[in-house]
Design a protein around this motif. Structure first.
Motif, PDB file in Angstrom:
ATOM      1  N   ARG A 174       0.885  -1.120   0.070  1.00 22.65           N
ATOM      2  CA  ARG A 174      -0.154  -0.144   0.092  1.00 22.65           C
ATOM      3  C   ARG A 174       0.959   1.213  -0.047  1.00 22.65           C
ATOM      4  NH1 ARG A 174      -4.597  -1.480   4.475  1.00 22.65           N
ATOM      5  NH2 ARG A 174      -5.555  -3.443   3.319  1.00 22.65           N
ATOM      6  N   ALA A 175       2.095   1.337   0.567  1.00 24.80           N
ATOM      7  CA  ALA A 175       3.100   2.489   0.543  1.00 24.80           C
ATOM      8  C   ALA A 175       3.837   2.604  -1.064  1.00 24.80           C
ATOM      9  CB  ALA A 175       3.962   2.217   1.540  1.00 24.80           C
ATOM     10  N   GLY A 176       3.461   1.794  -1.734  1.00 25.48           N
ATOM     11  CA  GLY A 176       4.149   1.790  -2.953  1.00 25.48           C
ATOM     12  C   GLY A 176       5.330   1.110  -3.225  1.00 25.48           C
ATOM     13  N   LYS A 177       5.749   0.518  -2.187  1.00 24.17           N
ATOM     14  CA  LYS A 177       7.025  -0.282  -2.001  1.00 24.17           C
ATOM     15  C   LYS A 177       6.909  -1.722  -2.432  1.00 24.17           C
ATOM     16  CE  LYS A 177      11.033  -1.317   1.069  1.00 24.17           C
ATOM     17  NZ  LYS A 177      11.328  -1.532   2.611  1.00 24.17           N
TER      18      LYS A 177
END
Length: 218
Positions: A174-177
């Motif tokens: 969800r954090a784009g990682k």
């Protein structure tokens, strides 16, 4: 008419077991595919979810390998769960309360306990004809719930949390990682045990003897 030789009977039994193994593998992937269809929206299709099946059951894979050898001889042993519980309690209690205990020494200790217990159990079953049922001494060692933290033993803690990352199958959180899938050292050990037991049963004289004993103890 000549009776089939023991080697021929053993070979037929091994071929039958190979068929059962293939059926088991096929059923595993069919059920996993069904889970992917039913729970696709909950992340069930990710590589990490598939690897978690092995991470959660690495210990059971090792136990199943040993139990396979026992059951091939026509025997059964329900004491393995109690012994595992006792060994795990010794590890946790020892690392938390014994000043001399470290990861290498405590691992060697529980391995020695397992070997001694197995020898005694085998003698009782094979020569004294005692049923292989036993109860662990987990509660005798401690009735408290124990955890192995970094403070208890850093080496054991690091081994338990060691991760082997795969170069494929990553997902975006969800954090784009980008998160790459991983397995623990327990999975590597479990798969190594599985391969060794398979080769032993399939290609060694001892392995064929286990099948033969299961077919006819005499």
């Amino acid at each position: 008419m000549k009776k089939p030789s023991t080697a021929l009977k053993t070979r037929k039994q091994m071929n039958s077991n190979t068929t059962l193994l293939i059926i088991t593998i096929v059923l595993f992937f069919v059920l996993y595919a069904a889970g992917c269809v039913a729970y696709a929206s909950k992340g069930f299709t990710t590589v990490q979810t598939f690897l978690n099946v092995f991470r959660s059951n690495a210990g059971l894979i090792c136990v199943a390998c040993g139990m396979t050898c026992v059951m091939l001889t026509g025997g059964i042993d329900i004491s393995v769960g109690s012994l595992i519980a006792m060994d795990c309690m010794i590890i946790a209690y020892g690392l938390n309360n014994w000043g001399w205990a470290s990861a290498p020494t405590i691992i060697l200790l529980v391995l020695a306990i397992g070997i001694v217990f197995g020898l005694v159990q085998g003698f009782c079953v094979g020569y004294l004809e005692i049923q292989p049922f036993a109860r662990g001494m987990t509660a005798v060692i401690s009735t408290e719930q124990l955890s192995i933290t970094a403070e208890a033993d850093q080496t054991f803690y690091d081994m338990a949390n060691f991760r082997i990352y795969l170069p494929f199958g990553g997902t975006i959180n969800r954090a784009g990682k980008l998160i790459m899938p991983y397995v623990g050292i327990g999975v590597v050990i479990a798969l190594a045990v599985l391969v060794v037991i398979f080769l032993m049963l399939r290609y060694t004289k001892f392995g064929r003897a286990l099948y033969a004993v299961g077919g006819s103890e005499q």
